[in-house]
Design an enzyme around this catalytic site. Structure first.
Site, PDB file in Angstrom:
ATOM      1  N   ARG A 131       0.833  -1.212   0.000  1.00  0.00           N
ATOM      2  CA  ARG A 131       0.000   0.000   0.000  1.00  0.00           C
ATOM      3  C   ARG A 131       0.867   1.261   0.000  1.00  0.00           C
ATOM      4  NH1 ARG A 131      -3.998   2.341   4.134  1.00  0.00           N
ATOM      5  NH2 ARG A 131      -5.551   3.355   2.814  1.00  0.00           N
ATOM      6  N   HIS A 155       0.720   3.952  -3.018  1.00  0.00           N
ATOM      7  CA  HIS A 155       0.332   5.320  -2.667  1.00  0.00           C
ATOM      8  C   HIS A 155       1.468   6.310  -2.896  1.00  0.00           C
ATOM      9  CE1 HIS A 155      -3.521   4.753  -0.090  1.00  0.00           C
ATOM     10  NE2 HIS A 155      -3.425   3.806  -1.001  1.00  0.00           N
ATOM     11  N   ASN A 161       3.583   0.125  11.347  1.00  0.00           N
ATOM     12  CA  ASN A 161       4.803  -0.682  11.461  1.00  0.00           C
ATOM     13  C   ASN A 161       5.499  -0.823  10.110  1.00  0.00           C
ATOM     14  OD1 ASN A 161       2.667  -2.374  10.607  1.00  0.00           O
ATOM     15  ND2 ASN A 161       3.815  -4.195  11.200  1.00  0.00           N
ATOM     16  N   HIS A 221      -4.037  -7.348  -3.603  1.00  0.00           N
ATOM     17  CA  HIS A 221      -5.031  -7.485  -2.540  1.00  0.00           C
ATOM     18  C   HIS A 221      -5.104  -8.908  -2.016  1.00  0.00           C
ATOM     19  CE1 HIS A 221      -7.526  -3.659  -3.708  1.00  0.00           C
ATOM     20  NE2 HIS A 221      -6.385  -3.381  -3.106  1.00  0.00           N
TER      21      HIS A 221
END
Length: 319
Positions: free
Chosen positions: A66, A70, A98, A191
């Site tokens: 992610r 992003h 984390n 995913h």
């Protein structure tokens, strides 16, 4: 004191030298052996750190994926995601802490071994690549040589949400040099190791309504996006889409859209094909260029901020 003044001069000179070298690096093409001479220990340091992080929390793979997505989508792969205001803007507020901290931890280890020669952007790319392979996914030859942005992106509104339509996703990916629908489908396959909050589950059939009830009853209040093998990087995410067990609207839509449904069928039937396309698309996304920058000496602060802090400290010591 003379010593404090000298320290400030040295810090300023080092910062200037790093900016110059980083600008040169930013203009060079990416290459898999970019750090072979300057940091031969790089790959082993990163892999060992990611392996330890996964042993502590298997979900760090999804967290790193992610962060990588992003970071690259708004303005290129430049570690802007780790700077304010980008880090605390919109969907980035829910990035896995984390996983974010792991990047800086690896940076510290790498720079201790090799000096400030490797960017945070390269560390994000390598850590994510290794997390994928350690989770059972493909081995990816990732080109390196990125630099870090000088500031965070102010606008992250282009980041897609779980309710995005396939048409909107295809349009967005096209603007980022990911024009092949296979890029969208394969990268969505990340995913296979992710989780989502209950509120994001699509609510339009018996399966998803049942999934929402189970999710709300869970202590973590999250559900796996791959309902078959949630902690393994494999093609079961696509198998689930074929039986309409996609969790997000954006996931299930891939199995229904005329430009992507055939790819879902192919990847559900052939994991090798999925792995090959994921590796190709992962490198394409990782090669979206960011603006020329620097090699940050702390992933959470641009070097100018570090130099300013050091100068302030020196001024206090002077008094």
């Amino acid at each position: 004191m003379k010593m404090a003044t000298s320290t400030r001069v040295v810090v300023g000179l080092i910062g200037s030298m790093l900016l110059v070298s980083a600008s040169v690096a930013g203009s060079m093409p990416l290459a898999t052996d970019f750090h072979a001479a300057s940091c031969p220990q790089l790959e082993s340091i990163v892999r060992a750190a990611v392996q330890a992080a996964r042993a502590a929390n298997v979900q760090v793979t999804a967290g790193l994926l992610r962060i990588f997505f992003h970071d690259c989508l708004p303005e290129g792969c430049d570690a802007s995601i780790l700077l304010e205001p980008e880090l605390s803007t919109g969907p980035n507020q829910s990035l896995q802490k984390n996983a974010v901290d792991l990047i800086e931890s690896i940076r510290a280890k790498v720079h201790a071994a090799c000096g400030p020669t490797v960017s945070c952007a390269d560390i994000i790319a390598l850590a994510t690549r290794d997390a994928v392979s350690l989770s059972g996914g493909p081995t990816i030859a990732m080109p390196l040589g990125r630099t870090d942005s000088l500031e965070g992106a102010d606008d992250v509104s282009m980041l897609p949400g779980p309710g995005s339509s396939v048409d909107a996703l295809l349009t967005l990916f096209n603007t980022r040099a990911l024009s092949d629908p296979a890029d969208l489908v394969a990268l969505s396959g990340g995913h296979t190791v992710g989780k989502a909050s209950c509120d994001f589950i699509r609510d339009n059939d018996d399966f998803t309504r049942s999934l929402t009830r189970q999710c709300n009853a869970s202590p973590s209040k999250k559900t796996s996006l791959d309902t078959i093998t949630p902690d393994v990087f494999d093609n079961k995410y696509f198998v689930a889409l074929k039986v309409r067990h996609g969790v997000f609207v954006s996931d299930q839509g891939l199995a229904d859209h005329p430009r992507t449904s055939g790819l879902v069928t192919t990847f559900a039937a052939n994991q090798t094909a999925f792995f090959a396309q994921f590796a190709k698309s992962f490198v394409k996304m990782g090669s979206i260029p960011g603006p020329k920058g620097e090699i940050r000496r702390n992933c959470f602060r641009p070097n100018s901020r570090l130099d300013m802090d050091a100068a302030s400290f020196g001024a206090v010591a002077d008094e």
